[in-house]
Structure formats: C-alpha cells, structure tokens
Enzyme design. Sequence first.
Site, short mmCIF file in Angstrom:
data_model
loop_
_atom_site.label_atom_id
_atom_site.label_comp_id
_atom_site.label_asym_id
_atom_site.label_seq_id
_atom_site.Cartn_x
_atom_site.Cartn_y
_atom_site.Cartn_z
N ASP A 523 0.69 -1.05 -0.04
CA ASP A 523 0.06 0.07 0.08
C ASP A 523 0.78 1.26 0.15
O ASP A 523 2.08 1.34 0.77
CB ASP A 523 -0.94 0.06 1.24
N HIS A 526 4.86 4.17 -3.38
CA HIS A 526 5.50 5.35 -3.84
C HIS A 526 6.21 6.12 -2.70
O HIS A 526 6.87 6.71 -2.69
CB HIS A 526 4.97 6.03 -4.89
N ASP A 624 -9.90 1.78 -4.94
CA ASP A 624 -9.82 3.10 -4.31
C ASP A 624 -10.18 4.34 -5.35
O ASP A 624 -9.84 5.29 -5.13
CB ASP A 624 -8.38 3.46 -3.47
#
Length: 1501
Positions: A523, A526, A624
């Site tokens: 999750d 980045h 999401d």
Amino acid sequence: MSPSKQIRVLVLNDMEKLDRTLFRLEQGFELQFRLGPTLQGKNIHVHTNYPAQGEQFDRHRFRTLDWINPTGREDDSDKFCSLELQIAGSYQYYFGQGDKDKSGGGYIVVDPMLRVGADNHVLPLDCISIQTYLAKCLGPLDEWLDRLRVAKETGYNMIHFTPLQTLGESRSCYSLADQLELNPDFSPPGQNYTWTDVGNLVEKMKKEWDMLCITDVVYNHTAANSVWIQKHPECGYNLLNSPHLRPAWVLDRALWHVTCDIADGKYADRGVPALLQNEHHMNSIRGIFWQDVYPKTKLWEFFQVKVEPLVEKFRTLLQNGDKIQTDGKKQLKIIQDPQYNRFGCTVDLNTALEIFVSNGPGAIEDCCNWFRKRLEELNAEQFKEVNYHQEQATNCCMGTVSYERLADHGPKLGPVTRKHPLVTRYFTFPFKESPLEQDLLLMDQPDKACHFLAHNGWVMGDDPLRNFAEPGSNVYIRRELICWGDSVKLRYGKGPEDCPYLWAHMQKYTEITAKYFTGVRLDNCHSTPLHVAEFMLAAARAINPDLYVVAELFTGSEELDNVFVTRLGISSLIREALSAGDSHEEGRLVYRYGGEPVGAFLQPSLRPLVPSIAHAMFLDITHDNECPIQIRSAFDSLPSSAIVSMACCATGSTRGYDEFVPHQISVVSEERFYQKWNPQAKPSPPGEVSLQSGIIAGKLALNRLHQELAAKGFSQVYVDQVDEDIVAVTRHCPSSHQSVVAVCRTAFKNPKHHKYSDEVPPMFIPGQWLVQVQKVKNPLHGFLKDSTVVKQAGVTSRGRSEFVQEIVFERLTPGSVIAFRVSLDPTAQELVGILRTHLIQFNPHYAAGSIPDKNAPEILKTPLKESKLTLADMNVLMFRCDEEEKEDGGGCYSIPGWTTLKYGGLQGLLSVMADIRPKNDLGHPFCDNLRQGDWMIDYVSSRLVSHGGTLGEVGQWFQAMFGYLKHIPRYLIPCYFDAVLVGAYTTALDASFKLMSSFVQQGSSFVRQLALGSIQMCGIGRFPALPPLSPALTDVPYRTNSITQQEQQFCVSMAAGLPHFSAGIFRCWGRDTFIALRGLLLVTGRHLEARNIILSFAGTLRHGLIPNLLGEGVSARFNCRDAVWWWLQCIQDYSTIVPNGTSILQCPVSRMYPTDDSQPQAPGTVDQPLYDVIHEALQRHMQGIEFRERNAGPQIDRNMRDEGFNIVAKVNPDTGFVYGGNRFNCGTWMDKMGESERARNKGIPATPRDGSAVEIVALCKSAVRWLVELHKQGLFPYDCVTINKDGAKITVPYADWNRNLQNNFEKMFYVSQDPKDPNEKHPELVHKRGIYKDSVGASSPWCDYQLRPNFTIAMVVAPELFTVERAWEALNMAEKLLGPLGMKTLDPDDMVYCGVYDNSLDNDNYNLAKGFNYHQGPEWLWPVGYFLRAKLYFAKKLGKETYDKTVYLVKNVLSRHYVHLERSPWKGLPELTNENGQYCSFSCETQAWSIATVLEVLYDL
C-alpha cells in the site's frame, strides 16, 4: 545445453549504471554476464547478492562470480559468468575493474512461481484473474466463504483482501490500530478467531477452490489511536526527534484554533460563518490568515538570529584582537538552529571576523555596526523566505477548503465543526483543549512534545524517492500535504538501530502476512522508504520465497516506477483501464501491457537480456477509485471488462463492479457486508448474488477465457481499432495457430443520452476459418450460423491460400461483446503442422502443433545436415555479393522501394532478419515483400537449383519446404520463412566449421565469425579467376565447362574485398591475396586451396615479380615491388603451418612466362619445381630488375605519368636491402596515384615509398633466413644466388645476404634517441625519436622519417632485426596511430595528415583532391593485426607482467572488431575507416586482409 533452456545475456559496459532499468527473468532461466567492448581484455570482477546454492539471501552480502571461458583462450567474446536463477526476488549486481570497486551495475528481478490446487500446479502470472474485497465488509470469518464464493463462481482465481488487522477509529481499511492482531470484528460473540483460522481458510481456498489470496501491507503509517505508538512515540515524527517540524506544528495549532473560532461563530462578524458558501467567505478566511494567524505565530522567528547578543559576542572578539585565517571566499550565512528555537539561529563569527576587518580600536564600533546591519539583512531574507511559505500554505488551505466545501465534485462537508475542521490537522494533539498561547508552551515540555506526531498523507507531484517528513522538506509548513488525519507517519530512520521497536514490530507484522498469504500488495508503495520495503520484503521472502508482490505506483514516470520495481522485486504493477479516456487508449493499454504481435518470430533460447516494462496487473477498476458507472456508463462495464480480459497479463476487478453497484464502495465509510452467493437467487431484489446478477455470467466467461488463453500459450496480441467505439482484440497461439477475437463495443457515454452510430463496419479476418462464436453475456456457445448478433457474409479468396472471412454485425449495440474462436482452414492447418514437423530437426520447439508428413518428398526425408557441401559451395549458399551474382547472370534480391540485399546467399537475408527478429518488426518492407508474394521465397530456392550438383539438391530441399510455406496464410509467412532460413543457416555454419581447422572448430564466437570471412572471400565464379595449374599436379578440382563441355580446372580464388574487388579482372590481387592467405586459408585449415593459389601465382612470375593485378595471368600488371615478398612469406607460412608443408617446394609450377618476353604458355608446357621459381625470384632481385611495363600508357593506367611505367627493383650490395621505384610510381601497398588535374596532383603518387620500404626489407630478411635454414635441412638445393656483374659471375651466399641485412637494419632504420647518432644521415629531418623509419633512401628524404604503421609489419615477419627494448619503445610510439578499428596511416602530427578519405571530392587542395590522402591518415584495418602481433611478441620477451598487460590491450582493441563484425550486415571488417573510426563510404565493406590479420592475432594468442 538443452535446446529448451532459456539463457539471457547481459552485456556489461564500462560506467553503465542500470539501476533504473528493469530486467525481468523467470525461475529456471540462466543469466550470463558478458563483457562489452569497453571491458574486454580488462580484469573485471562481477559481484551479486544472489545467494550461492544452499545459502540464505542477505541483501548486503555480495559474492564474486567465477568467469567461464569455453574456448579457454584467444579473446573474451565468449567469456561469461552466470547465475542459475531458482529463487524469486530482486537481486543486485555490480562489476569493477582491477582495484576499482564499481564501474557499473543494476538489478534483476526474478518472477515468483505461484502454485495452486490440491496437485500444487503452477499458476502463470498471466493467468491471474484477481478480485479485491474490503475485509471489513466480509463480516464474521465463518461467513466469509459464502461471500467469497461470488469470486469463485465468477471465475476469479485470486483474492486481494484489504488489511485484516484491527482498524483505527476512522474505520478506514488502511488505518491500522494494531498490525499484529486480527480484526476482532471477524469473531462473532463467543468466538475468538486467530491468524491460524485465517490461514486455514486461505489454504482451503487454495486446495479446494484453486484460488490464491494476497493482502495489503501498510508500512507508511499506523492509526493515530494505536496503543503502541502512544507507548513508543519515537516511532513517529514528533517535535522531539524532528524539531524541524516545530514551526509547522505551531501553524497547525493556530489553524485548529481558527477552526474552533469559526465553529463557535467568533468570526461571523468578519464575514466567516460556519457554513462556507461562496468566494466572499473564502476571501475573508484569507484575511484571517494574514491578519491574525501569521502575525500571532511569528513563524519567521524560528529561522532568525537574535541580533544584539551576537553583536556583543562579535565586539568581544574584536576587542581581544582575535584573528582568523580563511580562504577569503566565505559569505556570512545564517546557521539554522537544529532545535528550531525562536531566534535560536546563529552565524559563523570566524567568517564575520574575516569580512569585517577592524583597523585599530576606533574602527571596532564601525565593524559592529556593519555586522549588525548585515544580521538585520539576513533576518529580513529569512522573513521573506517564510513569507513565501505562508503564501503557499494559504493557497493550499484555500484549495482544500474550496474542494471540500464548495466544489460540485467534492464531498460538500457542510459547516466547519471540530469533527469536520476547516483543514485537516497535520499533528496529533492528545491533550485537552486550551488557548493557543497555552498550547504553544507544551512545545518546550519534552514529555508532552514527544506526543505531537505528524500525520501521513501524500504530496501532489512530489519526488517519491524523498521522504517529505525529513529535514530539508517544507511540506508541512507549506501545508502541501493532502493529509490523512487518522494516520501517523512512521519514522524508521536509516536502519533498525535508529528505531528498534518499530523495525521489530513491522517485521513481525510482515512475517505473519507472508506466513498465511501467497503475496502482498504494497500500500502507498511510492511513499514507502525504499530501504524499509527492501528489508521487510526480504523478511517476507525468507518465509515465502515465491512471494507475489503487487503495487500501484503514482510516480508519474516509468523510469521512477522501475526504481521501485527493481529494488523491491515487484512482480506486478497495478494498471487501470479507467485511466483511459477513450476506447482507442484502452486498446493501446492492452497492447502495451503484454504479448507479442501476431505472427511474431521465434526468438532463440540464448539471446540478449533486454529491458522490459513491469508485468501488469490490469484491472477494469481499482478499489480506491470512483465507480465507472458514475464516470462512464453502466453499459460500458462489460466491453471494458472484455478488453481487459483479453490482455496478455494478470487482470482483475473489484467486488461490486460485476454486480453493478452504482457507487464506489468506500474504504473509509462503508460498513455494510457483501452479499452472499446463492445460485438460485433472482436478479432482483438484490439480496444475494447468482449468475443472473449484473454482468457475472459474462465475467465468468471472460475470466475463463483469460485463463485459458494464458495457459494454452495464446501469447500473441493484435488490437484493432475498428471504429471510435469498437475495439477488436485478437489473442493468437503461435504453435496451434488458433485465435480468439473479442469484438467489444464500448459505451463510455450512456446510450440513452448519446447517439451512437447504427453503422458498424464489417470485419475481415484474413487467411483464417471461423469455427465458433460466443456472445459474452450468457455463457452460451454456438456456431456462427446460429448467431443473432453477427452473420457470416461469405468467404472470398485473394489468390492461393489467402481466404478472407467477412463478418457483418447485425446488432452490435453499445455495451455488446462478441468473441470468436478462429482456426486456420483445414488445409492450411495441416500444412503448418507438416512444416513444423520438418523444422523439428532445427529446434524441438516446433514439436508442438506438428503433424507427421505421410507423403514427404524424397528430398525432405534426409536431414539437411547430411548434405555434402564443400566450403566453395558454402560461399554460394551463404554469401556472394551483387557483382559476383551478376557475373553468373543473376543478382542479389532487391526489395522494391527499399534496398538490394548485401548477398545473394542466406547471409543477405539473415542480416536483415537479425534486425527485424528481436523487435518483431513485422511492418518492415522485408516482411511486407514476403506477405505480398512468393518472389523472395522462389529466389532462394531457384538460385541454388540453377547451380546443380549438391547446391542444386539444397535448392530442391528449400523448394520442398517452401512448397508448404506458400500455402499457409500470408501473415504467417515471415515467421516460418525465418524459421526455415535460420535452421538452414545454422546447419550450414556447423557444417562449415567442421570442414575447417581445430583452431576454428574449438575457437570462440569471434574466431568463428572471422573464419566465415574465409568462406565469404574464397569462391569459384562462372569463369576461372586463377591461371591453370600444372596438369602434373594432383588433387586439382575439375568441372565440365557448360559452354565448351570440356573439362576445366575450377580452383577457389580469393576476392580482395567486397563489393569493389569481387568479380572480373579486379577480383584477384597478388599483394592482397598473400597478405590475407595465412589468416583466411592456412589458419582455417584450407591447405589445398592455399597450395593451389600459391602455385597458380607462382606460374605467373615474370621479371622476378608476382603480379599486382592478376587478370587471370594474361592481363597481369607487374607494377608492385612487394607482392613477390608476400608470396614468399606465404610459402614459408605454408611450410611451417601445414603438416609436411615443405613438400610444396617440390610441386610442379606451370610457367606462363618462362622468359620475360615469352607469350603466355599453355599449362604443362614448361613445368618447374616451386623451389626453382623461388630461387629465380631472389636471383633476379640480386641481379637487378629494370623494365618498362607492357602497353605502357593510358590504356592500362589513365593517371600514370610516363616515368611511372618504368619498374625498378634491386638489392643494395652494401646493406642487402631491396630497393626500387621512383617518385612517379608506388610499388608498395600505399599505392594511391593522384587523379586531379584541378589540384595538379594527377600522375603523382601520394606515397611513392621509393628506396627501401621497411616492410619489404623485413620480408626479404624473413625469406632469406628461411632459405638458409631450408638449405641446411636439405630441403632447398641452392645456398647462393649467382649474378653477372661487369661480365663476371659473382655468387652471393644466402647466409651472407642474411647477415648483411641483420647487421645494417637497425643502423639504417632506427631513429635514435641520441641527437648525435653517427648513423643518422639527416638529423635535421628527425621529428620523432625512438621509432623506425618508414623507408631508407626515398627520393624525398623527409618521407623516410614519417611515422607510419609499416615498421610493425617488419617486426612480425622478421623480429630478429629488432632490439627488444627499442622495438617496445617504438611500438608504444606507434600506439598513438590506433583508432577504434584501424591504424592511422600517417602520424596525426604530420603536416599533410588528413583522416577523412573522399574519392569523389575534386577541389584545389593538392593533398586532398580525388582522395589523394588515401594513405595519409585514414585508418586502415589490416596493419592493426601486425601491430598487435608485434606487441604480443615483444611483450613476451619483457616478462609476464608486461605480457599480461599487452594481452588486455589486444583483447580490448579486438573487442571493437568483434562488435563491428556482429553488427555489420556484411559480416566482415572494412578496408578502412575515416579518422576516429568514422564510416567511410568509399571503403570496401568487408576486406580479405582486414579479416585475415585480425584472425592471425587470435591465432597468436
């Protein structure tokens, strides 16, 4: 090596850092590291952290790999070190040189092998169909299977769970209160489920449902209400461990108090009600920020100095007379207080003392005033800087408020309250509310300050490799963070030692996850510190080596994506179809994310490792993101899903999409449970789910199709944008040639409100036969004739084997999907199968899809490798340039609108295909030509059939193979044509090398490629190029002349270079032949052909010379002084290299010219043993050769001046040196004659090299020394030459001549370092010392002193002439002549040096016009071979260390030739290049002596 083993080669190049390049490999692959041209010949060591067998992986432990050199010698072209890849993960490699640690490096990623089912079978990554579930919506654990069954019955084979841990108070799926505890919501009253129960459920799904499970890991943050973070506040960014956040915290508190005041109505009188509704309210809030918040918080004070105390300190230093010595370049700068106290900053007083110099007591006050003024300026600068931050903070806050409260597409949060503050808080505040002034006092109380923890979030457009909470970042003070107020950002530091509790806690969390799940989704990957993710994933892989790692990256750059993918070993990157703005882009994504083009070439199992893009997990929608029904239309759900399902990668969706849930299922606010599966459930009311619900039936068909296509090897993809809404995706299996075509009519806009065209263009499916159709809504299979959506409009033929199926769509409404199963028509299917059967002899890969050939033509019953072709036949089969083909009445194949191939043989085709094949460039004109007709196919076979004999049989073999090829669909012809040619070519190569010497057979790839030059240059044309040999000679090949029907000799001759010197009278040159003969014929083991060429030229001896231009002997020109000496050198080499080689001396030579003036004689008229001819050549030189060329004048040379036709070659009795020539002719290899009348150089040689040329003197020494030895052994009957002088006979013993040369060579040729050397006749002309002259006695004496590469030739043929130390010094001087491929023919310091050769240029420049500088700088290749051989010879004399260094140099120089050879479509080395290796268009593309001399270096090694 087994044929099926996949090997990838990674070529290492100096200073090549590939950290951001993705190299993906599979388990079972072998990775070989090989040296690129910049590293060959150097002491390179390769290191990797891939563990040795039996060892555990440790990211920080590197080992050195051992080099393997299969040939064990020569060069570094085949040297490699390798890794057998058996363990999934990310691995680093780097390499260094000698003592240098790192010269380059990168990462490799090995894919995991996923297993599923009771039988533990492999699930390929491209087979994955995944569905995401929000774990909190699954209800109690004992009800999960009922809800998860929806995924099973819809055909998914992998589940992605959001985190299963205890959630924080926000109830967001990604805000975890305790990473180690299972969410208690999953345990109903009276139960207490544990991770073991979850593991059992996951295992049950794996074994019984063939489904794998992955879940998220969240490393970036923890819930703000996590108990453990309150006990261990050091695990977050607080005001104690991150004091740089103190100003941001002050601002955050002030903004919180603004929220409270607005909520309490305190700003109503200033135009700011609790419910914000317009721009006027927004502007009023801006005013509050600037008038109240910033003046009250005075954030600038954290960045400023307190002026007066610093001035007083400075005054004291001045009064004490302190002085400081600095470099005088420093400027006074504010030094930030690391604790970020108000006015805590300072400056360097030493710098101040240097800048503000005091001259006496009276000046102290002035200095202090200057210093005070400067401090105030610095404070003003800091104020300005903070003001910029405040402007940005204001803009960011206003943007957030506008989105959250005013924007139509925003959440419309309503009035400002403490629950819904004006802006999200950036820091936790676990204390009671109090006025701002009291809040701010807590900042300086450590026991309180440690609990003010920074929240996590994301920063738009930020550098993902930078941690925005660390010092140096202003994200928090500038309010640039889009903040998650329920989560605290975790502070790991640089390693476990910086925060032991956090690392241990998260490692345990990771290990629990890896124990029970197949894989993880990282999750917020980045924003996860790379070193943290690396550490955690290593811990996970220690438990589950085949961990499947998925991530979604928002870096905005593929290069940055690669940093994460390579360092973390990410298996699949999440990609989303929803990101496409139209159907065209959606189709492009399918093409981008996997698969080869339809009709792709079969790639070799050993091939270069090429960069790849990350493996995709292509989802129609992620969990999401907003629901596509809201963004596009419900009608688009199915076609977009179908487009995704046809992608050759992992695919998937999110629970809710298939059931038409019309909104996003929120990861934060959703608390309802998913519906359970009930096969009997009706579509409405939607209480349960069945095949009738939503698009579940269609999705089941699509998921099954997706998995079948991957499992059965449908690896080729074609995407056709039929019109603006319709995308047709084809998946093709390259072994069975079956296809599936899905035609998807997208509906990005709702058809109820948007007018879609009723006209749907028909589809044409070429060369194929439709067998099955499926409308993807209900899984009903049927044949095309039964369909109500499409109809078969008929089959049209575009000529033989080209059937085109027209498909007409009758009711392909928006939102429709139809899939066809397509096969070749039965005849084509059978022919492809038979063709594959015949290809198995070359590659077992073709066994799949093969069909036995019951009626095989006779010619195909024998494997091609059993053909009995000679090396002369191989010249026809593989090579022959256009000029050679034209001499036979043909020509090389020309592709209209593109180019003519370099060769008529297989190499001409293979050179083009070598560029096309790796890129699958099926749009190339070459492939177009193959698809459009059989011309190229017929050319290949007919050309060979016309030759008859064994070549004709090979032509018939091609004809028979092509008989099948011509009758398969045209789009498949390029790949199968390539397969036939590659098979035949590799078979021909193997057969060729078996006919050569053991040096070639056991040699490296480089040696073998050079040895092909022997086949390329040596062949037999339609007309004999060599004069006939004596009929008394045995083993001479004969054939029947097709015109006269008479028997005639057909000996192999050698072309000087292609394409310019390959055919007719310009094919054979004495000098070129004998410079190249040792390398191309003797070293390669072609002894009989070498003998025949030596004897054939011997028969043309006239005036004691061997012809320059042979012209079959009858048109020979005897205008060179060196060819005879190269011929003698070759006889010596033949005697030395060939077993019983001295027997050639007894061979009969048929003299064409028994006397200088005789007419050409028929073979056998006058025969002499070769030793007589040798003796005559030397005797004639000692006597003195002087004659005028026959037919002198423009008819034989249009540029030569009259004096140039006078030929002289003699021996100086005092020195023994051969000398000759004049300033109007050029008797050595540097033979450029001026041609420009305009520049007035016509008829003048650029490099006459008259007098005694250094290499001729050495060749003469070599010959004479050899004859002395032969005579001693009784193998040569003569011990002296006898000449007439002034009427008397004089004998000169060979031994005396040999001694004379030895005694005079260095005396005359060496340019001493001593300016007073008594042997130096022209000290005024010396401009380079420590070298050897290029000549002695030139008509222009300065020419003797020019630095050229010719003395290095002398060193190889007669090394005994040179003193070792002097030779080594001279070779070091000559090294400056080395270019990338060739050697400069003249010292670049010379006034007439020019390195660019242009034979077409005619201007006024005497030194350049019409290529006058041919040998005045351009870099010729053949001298490089002699230079390197000389270096090796003398290095050996100087000891091991020097020799080892020289071997490195030699290998490094030769590596560039290897690269050129590999890349050249001619598969050869050029005659010359322009300066610094630039291409020269006037050079032969491949030259015999260039290849030969390089091969000789490898032979010497």
